[in-house]
Write an enzyme that holds these catalytic residues in place. Structure first.
Site, PDB file in Angstrom:
ATOM      1  N   ASP A  44       0.838  -1.204   0.000  1.00 45.73           N
ATOM      2  CA  ASP A  44       0.000   0.000   0.000  1.00 45.73           C
ATOM      3  C   ASP A  44       0.875   1.257   0.000  1.00 45.73           C
ATOM      4  O   ASP A  44       0.360   2.376  -0.103  1.00 45.73           O
ATOM      5  CB  ASP A  44      -1.018  -0.010   1.146  1.00 45.73           C
ATOM      6  CG  ASP A  44      -0.373  -0.026   2.519  1.00 45.73           C
ATOM      7  OD1 ASP A  44       0.863  -0.076   2.624  1.00 45.73           O
ATOM      8  OD2 ASP A  44      -1.143   0.003   3.516  1.00 45.73           O
ATOM      9  N   SER A  45       2.217   1.082   0.055  1.00 42.08           N
ATOM     10  CA  SER A  45       3.133   2.202  -0.176  1.00 42.08           C
ATOM     11  C   SER A  45       2.915   2.771  -1.578  1.00 42.08           C
ATOM     12  O   SER A  45       3.358   3.891  -1.874  1.00 42.08           O
ATOM     13  CB  SER A  45       4.587   1.743  -0.019  1.00 42.08           C
ATOM     14  OG  SER A  45       4.841   0.598  -0.815  1.00 42.08           O
ATOM     15  N   ASP A  83      -0.890  -6.467  -0.529  1.00 40.88           N
ATOM     16  CA  ASP A  83      -1.044  -5.788   0.763  1.00 40.88           C
ATOM     17  C   ASP A  83      -2.508  -5.397   0.939  1.00 40.88           C
ATOM     18  O   ASP A  83      -3.087  -4.734   0.063  1.00 40.88           O
ATOM     19  CB  ASP A  83      -0.170  -4.526   0.721  1.00 40.88           C
ATOM     20  CG  ASP A  83       0.360  -4.125   2.072  1.00 40.88           C
ATOM     21  OD1 ASP A  83       0.089  -4.813   3.077  1.00 40.88           O
ATOM     22  OD2 ASP A  83       1.081  -3.105   2.122  1.00 40.88           O
ATOM     23  N   LYS A 112      -0.739  -9.600   2.754  1.00 43.66           N
ATOM     24  CA  LYS A 112      -0.047  -9.032   3.916  1.00 43.66           C
ATOM     25  C   LYS A 112      -1.019  -8.128   4.639  1.00 43.66           C
ATOM     26  O   LYS A 112      -1.812  -7.419   4.012  1.00 43.66           O
ATOM     27  CB  LYS A 112       1.190  -8.234   3.494  1.00 43.66           C
ATOM     28  CG  LYS A 112       1.923  -7.634   4.697  1.00 43.66           C
ATOM     29  CD  LYS A 112       3.272  -7.029   4.310  1.00 43.66           C
ATOM     30  CE  LYS A 112       3.192  -5.602   3.840  1.00 43.66           C
ATOM     31  NZ  LYS A 112       2.587  -4.665   4.802  1.00 43.66           N
ATOM     32  N   GLU A 114      -1.342  -5.596   8.444  1.00 43.29           N
ATOM     33  CA  GLU A 114      -0.620  -5.010   9.571  1.00 43.29           C
ATOM     34  C   GLU A 114      -1.302  -5.357  10.889  1.00 43.29           C
ATOM     35  O   GLU A 114      -2.526  -5.417  10.967  1.00 43.29           O
ATOM     36  CB  GLU A 114      -0.571  -3.477   9.402  1.00 43.29           C
ATOM     37  CG  GLU A 114       0.170  -3.036   8.149  1.00 43.29           C
ATOM     38  CD  GLU A 114       0.242  -1.513   7.993  1.00 43.29           C
ATOM     39  OE1 GLU A 114      -0.158  -0.781   8.925  1.00 43.29           O
ATOM     40  OE2 GLU A 114       0.705  -1.066   6.927  1.00 43.29           O
ATOM     41  N   GLU A 181       9.008  -3.556  10.765  1.00 41.78           N
ATOM     42  CA  GLU A 181       9.287  -2.225  10.185  1.00 41.78           C
ATOM     43  C   GLU A 181       9.712  -1.222  11.262  1.00 41.78           C
ATOM     44  O   GLU A 181       9.028  -1.045  12.284  1.00 41.78           O
ATOM     45  CB  GLU A 181       8.050  -1.690   9.436  1.00 41.78           C
ATOM     46  CG  GLU A 181       8.317  -0.299   8.854  1.00 41.78           C
ATOM     47  CD  GLU A 181       7.398   0.130   7.720  1.00 41.78           C
ATOM     48  OE1 GLU A 181       6.482  -0.630   7.367  1.00 41.78           O
ATOM     49  OE2 GLU A 181       7.616   1.230   7.183  1.00 41.78           O
TER      50      GLU A 181
HETATM   51  O1  KIV Z   1       3.453  -1.124   1.662  1.00 41.23           O
HETATM   52  C1  KIV Z   1       4.636  -1.458   1.720  1.00 41.23           C
HETATM   53  O2  KIV Z   1       5.426  -1.207   0.812  1.00 41.23           O
HETATM   54  C2  KIV Z   1       5.089  -2.147   2.901  1.00 41.23           C
HETATM   55  C3  KIV Z   1       6.557  -2.361   3.035  1.00 41.23           C
HETATM   56  C4  KIV Z   1       7.151  -1.131   3.601  1.00 41.23           C
HETATM   57  C5  KIV Z   1       6.877  -3.550   3.844  1.00 41.23           C
HETATM   58  O3  KIV Z   1       4.325  -2.488   3.744  1.00 41.23           O
END
Ligand code: KIV
Length: 257
Positions: A44-45, A83, A112, A114, A181
């Site tokens: 989600d970056s 993510d 993924k 959090e 992180e």
């Molecule tokens: O969204 C992302 O790129 C991440 C990484 C920083 C692990 O969660």
């Protein structure tokens, strides 16, 4: 080359360190895959690196599904992890499972999400349903508003114990790997030694089993980067130069001939 999957990632612990990165489109995913990146995260970056937002919070499930599809179509050997964006799993476990199913149907090999102890029930449901989960503890960017900024976590003894407890909890719940992180390197080393699953650090020192870098940071497309980043290219400069040369050549008549 072998196709990376949950089993090969698990087997890499203590054997081979994995340099992993994000990608959000087919072009860069193909290049990362051809270069041998073992895990490509459609993070989600993307919200900050590709969509122009100040945080990851505005990313929608539809953004993720489109990007996961593009990355998966361009990838042969890498494991593709989707993510779960903010709001897609904080909405009750039934809706979260449905959203994770959509990410897998779009082409991801795993999801993924959090959180530590608080998301263990969901991790159990997802893994039971056949959806591999890569967990994410320490600094979790979707909590930016609760932290009051993107702040390093695990700095006090109590906070470090909480991050360790979160990491152990997600392992017990069935996660096949965990992102650490922005936590102190000594804490990441302690967690890496304590867990049987692979730890993937970002801003968490050198001792983790694997590392993430955000693709735009790694390639120098983002020119402002966190201090822990190493830039392996300076593409912003190259790309800006190419655009400027093109504009100039059209202006002067040098292109097309
Ligand atoms: O969204 C992302 O790129 C991440 C990484 C920083 C692990 O969660």
């Amino acid at each position: 080359m072998k196709k990376w999957n949950v089993a090969t990632v698990r087997a890499a612990k203590g054997v081979e360190k994995l340099g992993c990165c994000t990608a959000y489109d087919a072009c860069f995913a193909r290049l990362a895959d051809e270069a041998g990146v073992p895990i490509i995260l459609v993070g989600d970056s993307m919200g900050m690196s590709a969509l122009g937002y100040a945080t990851t919070l505005p990313v929608n499930l539809s953004d993720t599904l489109a990007a996961v599809g593009a990355v998966a179509r361009a990838t042969k050997d890498a494991m593709v992890v989707g993510d779960m964006p903010f709001g897609s799993y904080q909405c009750g476990d039934d809706a979260a499972v449905a959203n994770a199913v959509a990410v897998i149907k779009a082409g991801a090999d795993a999801v993924k999400l959090e959180g530590g102890v608080s998301v263990c029930g969901l991790i159990r449901r997802l893994t039971t349903a056949g959806i591999p989960v890569l967990a994410h503890v320490g600094m979790t960017p979707q909590c930016v508003n609760s932290y009051g900024g993107f702040k390093r976590q695990g700095k006090t003894r109590e906070a470090a114990e909480q991050v360790l407890a979160d990491a152990q909890a997600v392992e017990a719940a069935g996660a096949f790997a965990v992102t650490l992180e922005c936590i102190p390197a000594e804490l990441a080393a302690q967690i890496t030694a304590a867990l049987r699953i692979v730890t993937i650090g970002i801003g968490a020192g050198p001792v983790c089993d694997a590392q993430w870098l955000v693709m735009h940071d790694l390639l120098g497309l983002n020119e402002q980067v966190p201090s822990f980043v190493r830039q392996y290219a300076h593409l912003a400069e190259t790309v800006r130069g190419a655009f400027a040369a093109y504009v100039n050549e059209v202006k002067t008549g040098a292109f097309p001939l």
